[in-house]
Write an enzyme that holds these catalytic residues in place. Structure first.
Site, PDB file in Angstrom:
ATOM      1  N   ARG A 246      13.859  81.209 105.516  1.00 42.64           N
ATOM      2  CA  ARG A 246      14.764  81.232 104.362  1.00 42.64           C
ATOM      3  C   ARG A 246      16.220  81.394 104.791  1.00 42.64           C
ATOM      4  O   ARG A 246      17.121  80.783 104.197  1.00 42.64           O
ATOM      5  CB  ARG A 246      14.313  82.324 103.389  1.00 42.64           C
TER       6      ARG A 246
ATOM      7  N   GLU B 208      -4.440  81.933  94.930  1.00 46.30           N
ATOM      8  CA  GLU B 208      -3.580  80.780  95.229  1.00 46.30           C
ATOM      9  C   GLU B 208      -4.300  79.711  96.068  1.00 46.30           C
ATOM     10  O   GLU B 208      -4.112  78.515  95.836  1.00 46.30           O
ATOM     11  CB  GLU B 208      -2.317  81.268  95.951  1.00 46.30           C
TER      12      GLU B 208
ATOM     13  N   ARG C 280       4.952  86.204 105.661  1.00 45.59           N
ATOM     14  CA  ARG C 280       6.091  86.743 104.898  1.00 45.59           C
ATOM     15  C   ARG C 280       7.241  87.103 105.851  1.00 45.59           C
ATOM     16  O   ARG C 280       8.413  86.944 105.501  1.00 45.59           O
ATOM     17  CB  ARG C 280       5.659  87.962 104.079  1.00 45.59           C
TER      18      ARG C 280
ATOM     19  N   THR D  33      13.160  87.020  99.880  1.00 42.62           N
ATOM     20  CA  THR D  33      13.247  86.067  98.766  1.00 42.62           C
ATOM     21  C   THR D  33      14.660  85.495  98.640  1.00 42.62           C
ATOM     22  O   THR D  33      14.840  84.284  98.481  1.00 42.62           O
ATOM     23  CB  THR D  33      12.854  86.764  97.444  1.00 42.62           C
TER      24      THR D  33
ATOM     25  N   PHE E  64      13.470  83.639  85.008  1.00 44.63           N
ATOM     26  CA  PHE E  64      13.619  82.424  85.817  1.00 44.63           C
ATOM     27  C   PHE E  64      12.375  81.532  85.793  1.00 44.63           C
ATOM     28  O   PHE E  64      12.334  80.520  86.500  1.00 44.63           O
ATOM     29  CB  PHE E  64      13.992  82.781  87.267  1.00 44.63           C
TER      30      PHE E  64
ATOM     31  N   LYS F   3       8.420  74.135  99.679  1.00 44.79           N
ATOM     32  CA  LYS F   3       8.872  73.814  98.321  1.00 44.79           C
ATOM     33  C   LYS F   3       9.680  72.506  98.318  1.00 44.79           C
ATOM     34  O   LYS F   3      10.068  71.999  99.383  1.00 44.79           O
ATOM     35  CB  LYS F   3       9.704  74.989  97.787  1.00 44.79           C
TER      36      LYS F   3
ATOM     37  N   TYR G 269       2.438  79.847  89.025  1.00 44.40           N
ATOM     38  CA  TYR G 269       3.353  80.995  88.932  1.00 44.40           C
ATOM     39  C   TYR G 269       3.122  81.820  87.663  1.00 44.40           C
ATOM     40  O   TYR G 269       4.049  82.485  87.198  1.00 44.40           O
ATOM     41  CB  TYR G 269       4.803  80.505  89.000  1.00 44.40           C
TER      42      TYR G 269
ATOM     43  N   ASN H 150      14.291  78.458  97.718  1.00 44.64           N
ATOM     44  CA  ASN H 150      14.208  79.218  98.965  1.00 44.64           C
ATOM     45  C   ASN H 150      13.135  78.686  99.921  1.00 44.64           C
ATOM     46  O   ASN H 150      12.588  79.417 100.733  1.00 44.64           O
ATOM     47  CB  ASN H 150      14.057  80.712  98.675  1.00 44.64           C
TER      48      ASN H 150
ATOM     49  N   HIS I  99       6.971  79.282 100.094  1.00 45.42           N
ATOM     50  CA  HIS I  99       6.213  80.312  99.372  1.00 45.42           C
ATOM     51  C   HIS I  99       5.176  80.888 100.318  1.00 45.42           C
ATOM     52  O   HIS I  99       4.614  80.173 101.149  1.00 45.42           O
ATOM     53  CB  HIS I  99       5.482  79.697  98.164  1.00 45.42           C
TER      54      HIS I  99
HETATM   55  P1  IDP Z   1       8.604  85.605  96.840  1.00 50.25           P
HETATM   56  O1  IDP Z   1       8.523  84.098  96.804  1.00 50.25           O
HETATM   57  O2  IDP Z   1       9.489  86.096  97.959  1.00 50.25           O
HETATM   58  O3  IDP Z   1       7.258  86.274  96.817  1.00 50.25           O
HETATM   59  P2  IDP Z   1       8.852  86.360  94.024  1.00 50.25           P
HETATM   60  O4  IDP Z   1       9.562  87.579  93.531  1.00 50.25           O
HETATM   61  O5  IDP Z   1       7.352  86.361  93.982  1.00 50.25           O
HETATM   62  O6  IDP Z   1       9.393  86.064  95.513  1.00 50.25           O
HETATM   63  O7  IDP Z   1       9.404  85.139  93.184  1.00 50.25           O
HETATM   64  C1  IDP Z   1       8.763  83.879  93.218  1.00 50.25           C
HETATM   65  C2  IDP Z   1       9.812  82.801  93.357  1.00 50.25           C
HETATM   66  O8  IDP Z   1      10.640  82.799  92.187  1.00 50.25           O
HETATM   67  C3  IDP Z   1      10.817  83.003  94.500  1.00 50.25           C
HETATM   68  O9  IDP Z   1      10.337  82.567  95.748  1.00 50.25           O
HETATM   69  C4  IDP Z   1      11.988  82.164  94.026  1.00 50.25           C
HETATM   70  O10 IDP Z   1      11.749  80.759  94.207  1.00 50.25           O
HETATM   71  C5  IDP Z   1      11.964  82.463  92.528  1.00 50.25           C
HETATM   72  N1  IDP Z   1      12.839  83.602  92.181  1.00 50.25           N
HETATM   73  C6  IDP Z   1      12.625  84.916  92.447  1.00 50.25           C
HETATM   74  N2  IDP Z   1      13.617  85.690  91.959  1.00 50.25           N
HETATM   75  C7  IDP Z   1      14.474  84.837  91.370  1.00 50.25           C
HETATM   76  C8  IDP Z   1      15.721  85.017  90.672  1.00 50.25           C
HETATM   77  O11 IDP Z   1      16.232  86.135  90.507  1.00 50.25           O
HETATM   78  N3  IDP Z   1      16.333  83.884  90.202  1.00 50.25           N
HETATM   79  C9  IDP Z   1      15.792  82.627  90.362  1.00 50.25           C
HETATM   80  N4  IDP Z   1      14.627  82.426  90.995  1.00 50.25           N
HETATM   81  C10 IDP Z   1      13.982  83.504  91.500  1.00 50.25           C
HETATM   82 MG    MG Z   2       5.790  86.230  95.327  1.00 48.60          MG
END
Ligand code: IDP
Ligand code: MG
Length: 138
Positions: free
Chosen positions: A102, A126, A85, A91, A57, A9, A49, A112, A115
């Site tokens: 991370r 994707e 993962r 996350t 968010f 990212k 997304y 973070n 992805h």
């Molecule tokens: P992942 O990337 O671990 O699969 P997801 O729940 O799919 O997590 O969320 C996608 C992306 O959205 C996360 O990697 C992060 O960049 C962002 N994100 C997830 N939860 C939050 C939040 O509570 N606040 C702000 N950004 C978030």
């Molecule tokens: Mg995800």
């Protein structure tokens, strides 16, 4: 053999850790089947997304994902989706295991660093979103 989409990212590119992140994938037995660096538009980030379109968010996530270049990769290997993962960590970096990408590099739950696809279905969507058949070089 399984394939998964990985993204370094904008915060990862800004922190100058592209090489360190790719080394972690390679050291853990994942190979690179495709790779390119691009600067996503807001619209391209929104399309990627789309599953999160109703989350609070979504706006700030897609602003973040389009603020600078990202590295897009297709990783392949045995259990590539789960393995990626695991290497990435949770996350929220505060909850990520020591030694994960991370934990070591992320700024916060949004910025973070990486992805990774979360299922075979999302990996297929994707990978197809960013790469065509000619770009998958192995
Ligand atoms: P992942 O990337 O671990 O699969 P997801 O729940 O799919 O997590 O969320 C996608 C992306 O959205 C996360 O990697 C992060 O960049 C962002 N994100 C997830 N939860 C939050 C939040 O509570 N606040 C702000 N950004 C978030
Ligand atoms: Mg995800």
């Amino acid at each position: 053999m399984e394939r998964t989409l990985s993204i370094i990212k904008p915060d990862g590119v800004e922190k100058n850790v592209i090489g360190e992140i790719i080394a972690r994938f390679e050291k853990n037995g994942l190979g690179i089947a495709a790779l390119k660096m691009v600067h996503l538009s807001k619209k391209e980030a929104e399309g990627f997304y789309i599953v999160h379109k109703d989350r609070p968010f979504y706006g700030s996530l897609t602003d973040f994902m389009s603020r600078g270049p990202v590295v897009l990769m297709v990783l392949e290997g045995e259990n590539a989706i789960a393995k990626n993962r695991e290497i990435m960590g949770a996350t929220n970096p505060e909850q990520a295991e020591p030694g994960t990408i991370r934990k070591d590099f992320a700024t916060n739950i949004e910025e973070n660093t990486v992805h990774g696809s979360d299922s075979p279905e999302s990996a297929a969507f994707e990978i197809g979103y960013f790469f065509n058949a000619f770009e998958l070089v192995r």
